[in-house]
Design a protein around this motif. Structure first.
Motif, short mmCIF file in Angstrom:
data_model
loop_
_atom_site.label_atom_id
_atom_site.label_comp_id
_atom_site.label_asym_id
_atom_site.label_seq_id
_atom_site.Cartn_x
_atom_site.Cartn_y
_atom_site.Cartn_z
N LYS A 125 -4.76 -10.40 4.56
CA LYS A 125 -3.85 -9.97 3.49
C LYS A 125 -4.12 -8.51 3.13
O LYS A 125 -3.19 -7.74 2.86
CB LYS A 125 -3.99 -10.87 2.27
CG LYS A 125 -3.45 -12.27 2.46
CD LYS A 125 -3.26 -13.00 1.15
CE LYS A 125 -4.56 -13.44 0.52
NZ LYS A 125 -5.12 -14.66 1.10
N LEU A 129 -1.48 -5.50 3.38
CA LEU A 129 -1.21 -4.66 2.22
C LEU A 129 -1.35 -3.19 2.58
O LEU A 129 -0.53 -2.35 2.17
CB LEU A 129 -2.17 -5.02 1.08
CG LEU A 129 -1.93 -4.35 -0.27
CD1 LEU A 129 -0.57 -4.74 -0.83
CD2 LEU A 129 -3.03 -4.74 -1.26
N GLU A 130 -2.36 -2.86 3.37
CA GLU A 130 -2.54 -1.48 3.82
C GLU A 130 -1.38 -1.05 4.72
O GLU A 130 -0.90 0.09 4.63
CB GLU A 130 -3.86 -1.35 4.58
CG GLU A 130 -4.17 0.07 5.05
CD GLU A 130 -5.50 0.17 5.77
OE1 GLU A 130 -5.83 1.28 6.24
OE2 GLU A 130 -6.21 -0.85 5.85
N SER A 133 1.71 -0.55 2.34
CA SER A 133 1.55 0.35 1.19
C SER A 133 2.27 1.69 1.32
O SER A 133 2.73 2.23 0.31
CB SER A 133 0.06 0.59 0.92
OG SER A 133 -0.55 -0.59 0.43
N VAL A 150 1.06 -11.22 -0.05
CA VAL A 150 0.44 -9.92 0.17
C VAL A 150 0.59 -9.04 -1.07
O VAL A 150 -0.36 -8.38 -1.50
CB VAL A 150 1.06 -9.23 1.41
CG1 VAL A 150 0.61 -7.78 1.50
CG2 VAL A 150 0.69 -9.97 2.68
N ASN A 151 1.76 -9.04 -1.66
CA ASN A 151 2.02 -8.23 -2.86
C ASN A 151 1.12 -8.67 -4.01
O ASN A 151 0.66 -7.84 -4.80
CB ASN A 151 3.49 -8.34 -3.25
CG ASN A 151 3.91 -7.27 -4.24
OD1 ASN A 151 3.31 -6.20 -4.34
ND2 ASN A 151 4.98 -7.53 -4.97
N HIS A 153 -1.79 -9.97 -3.72
CA HIS A 153 -3.20 -9.92 -3.34
C HIS A 153 -3.91 -8.73 -3.97
O HIS A 153 -5.14 -8.76 -4.17
CB HIS A 153 -3.33 -9.84 -1.82
CG HIS A 153 -4.74 -9.78 -1.31
ND1 HIS A 153 -5.63 -10.83 -1.44
CD2 HIS A 153 -5.44 -8.78 -0.70
CE1 HIS A 153 -6.78 -10.50 -0.91
NE2 HIS A 153 -6.71 -9.26 -0.46
N ARG A 154 -3.19 -7.69 -4.33
CA ARG A 154 -3.79 -6.47 -4.88
C ARG A 154 -4.44 -6.75 -6.23
O ARG A 154 -3.80 -7.27 -7.14
CB ARG A 154 -2.72 -5.38 -5.00
CG ARG A 154 -3.23 -4.02 -5.43
CD ARG A 154 -2.10 -3.01 -5.23
NE ARG A 154 -2.45 -1.69 -5.72
CZ ARG A 154 -2.12 -1.23 -6.91
NH1 ARG A 154 -1.45 -2.02 -7.76
NH2 ARG A 154 -2.44 -0.02 -7.28
N PRO A 158 0.62 -6.23 -8.45
CA PRO A 158 1.54 -5.98 -7.33
C PRO A 158 2.04 -4.54 -7.29
O PRO A 158 2.23 -3.90 -8.33
CB PRO A 158 2.68 -6.96 -7.58
CG PRO A 158 2.60 -7.28 -9.04
CD PRO A 158 1.16 -7.21 -9.39
#
Length: 346
Positions: A125, A129-130, A133, A150-151, A153-154, A158
């Motif tokens: 994830k 995300l990377e 981004s 994924v959104n 997960h930060r 998000p």
């Protein structure tokens, strides 16, 4: 230059865009890159494999689409009409088929989707995300939950908004509703709907884990039992897809957002085939979108990749003709890259 040597690495292709604001469009290849289970990309095909009755398949054929929501609602409405006109008494075959469609849809979800976000390792994830981004807006044709996971997960919250907020009339509800357009904010848009989106009470709602503590796949299955059918545009002709999109305010808004981006677009995991011509035409007609980076998977000379080239060539020709007739806008710059080098999931 040979056909194969025209394909850049992902990083080299991305470098051609400089520091311009850019966007990404994801197809099912993004999900498959996460886990092979997503090769069951079409819920209808998965449902047929899971035992969808021939009679129910005929209803899908009649509608000319694989829209589970439409079929279930058609059967529900047909039973109501038949009961109202005293053509049936008690339970009808139509309601039996609604149950069959529901069961096979649940089976398809179970067979085609990971049960909860914990099934995707944190490092994957984080890598996804990377990968996402750098993009201002994320557009996806997928109906699965991966980009949502994924959104979310930060740790700081998000990156991309989606326009869903708490219901002003029911602030303590277990769902959120689509209530605002994002304007210039970074956004995530489900072009063909998603399994965690559904319509009820005249509004578009979204299942959430945060308000319930329950995995989304469980909420989706519980929603089916309550006639809260997932909103998605499944496989079908581009014409049928566009008709469904035009009848839904959110879907039309999402497609229109894609059709008005002004920066370059990166396409990952999408074949841009005939069934997605409503998307390719929207992009070709967007004379303010200067460039498109298109990912190719595997042998650049494969039949699938040749078809992608042909589709892109049509987009370029359509754009060129439009710019010539309007005397404004930009011709479409196209760069191809090897999608395997993107390492979207690490």
């Amino acid at each position: 230059m040979s056909f194969a040597s025209e394909v850049l690495t992902y990083q080299d292709a991305l470098a051609t865009l400089g520091d311009r604001r850019k966007h990404v469009l994801l197809g099912n290849g993004f999900s498959i890159a996460c886990d092979p289970v997503f090769k069951y990309g079409r819920l209808y095909d998965a449902a047929v494999s899971a035992g969808l009755s021939p009679r129910a398949q005929n209803v899908f054929d009649y509608l000319g689409t694989s829209n589970f929501e439409g079929v279930m609602r058609l059967l529900d409405d047909a039973h109501w009409v038949a009961e109202t006109y005293e053509l049936v008494r008690g339970r009808s075959q139509m309601l039996d088929d609604v149950d069959i469609v529901k069961k096979t849809l649940v089976d398809a979800i179970a067979n085609s989707h990971l049960e909860h976000t914990g099934k995707v390792p944190d490092e994957k994830k984080a890598a996804a995300l990377e990968f996402l981004s750098p993009y201002y807006n994320v557009f996806t044709t997928n109906y699965d939950l991966l980009v949502y996971w994924v959104n979310m997960h930060r740790r700081e919250g998000p990156i991309w908004g989606d326009g869903f907020r708490e219901d002003e009339d029911e602030p303590d509800s277990l769902y959120v509703v689509f209530s605002e357009r994002l304007g210039g904010q970074r956004g995530m848009f489900y072009l063909h709907g998603a399994l965690h989106l559904y319509t009820a009470g005249g509004e578009l709602r979204k299942h959430t884990w945060k308000r319930t503590g329950t995995p989304l796949t469980h909420l989706i299955k519980a929603g089916l039992a309550n006639k809260e059918y997932p909103m998605f545009v499944a496989e079908g002709s581009a014409k049928k897809k566009l008709e469904q999109i035009q009848r839904n305010g959110y879907l039309w808004y999402a497609l229109d957002k894609l059709a008005r981006i002004e920066g370059p677009l990166v396409v990952f995991g999408l074949s841009l085939g005939d069934s997605d011509s409503h998307i390719t035409q929207a992009l070709a007609d967007n004379v303010n979108m200067p460039a498109i980076l298109v990912g190719l998977h595997g042998d650049p000379k494969s039949a699938v990749n040749q078809a992608i080239h042909a589709s892109v060539a049509k987009m370029m020709a359509r754009r060129q003709d439009l710019v010539k007739r309007r005397h404004r806008g930009k011709t479409l710059e196209v760069v191809y890259y090897d999608s395997a080098t993107a390492k979207a999931w690490g």
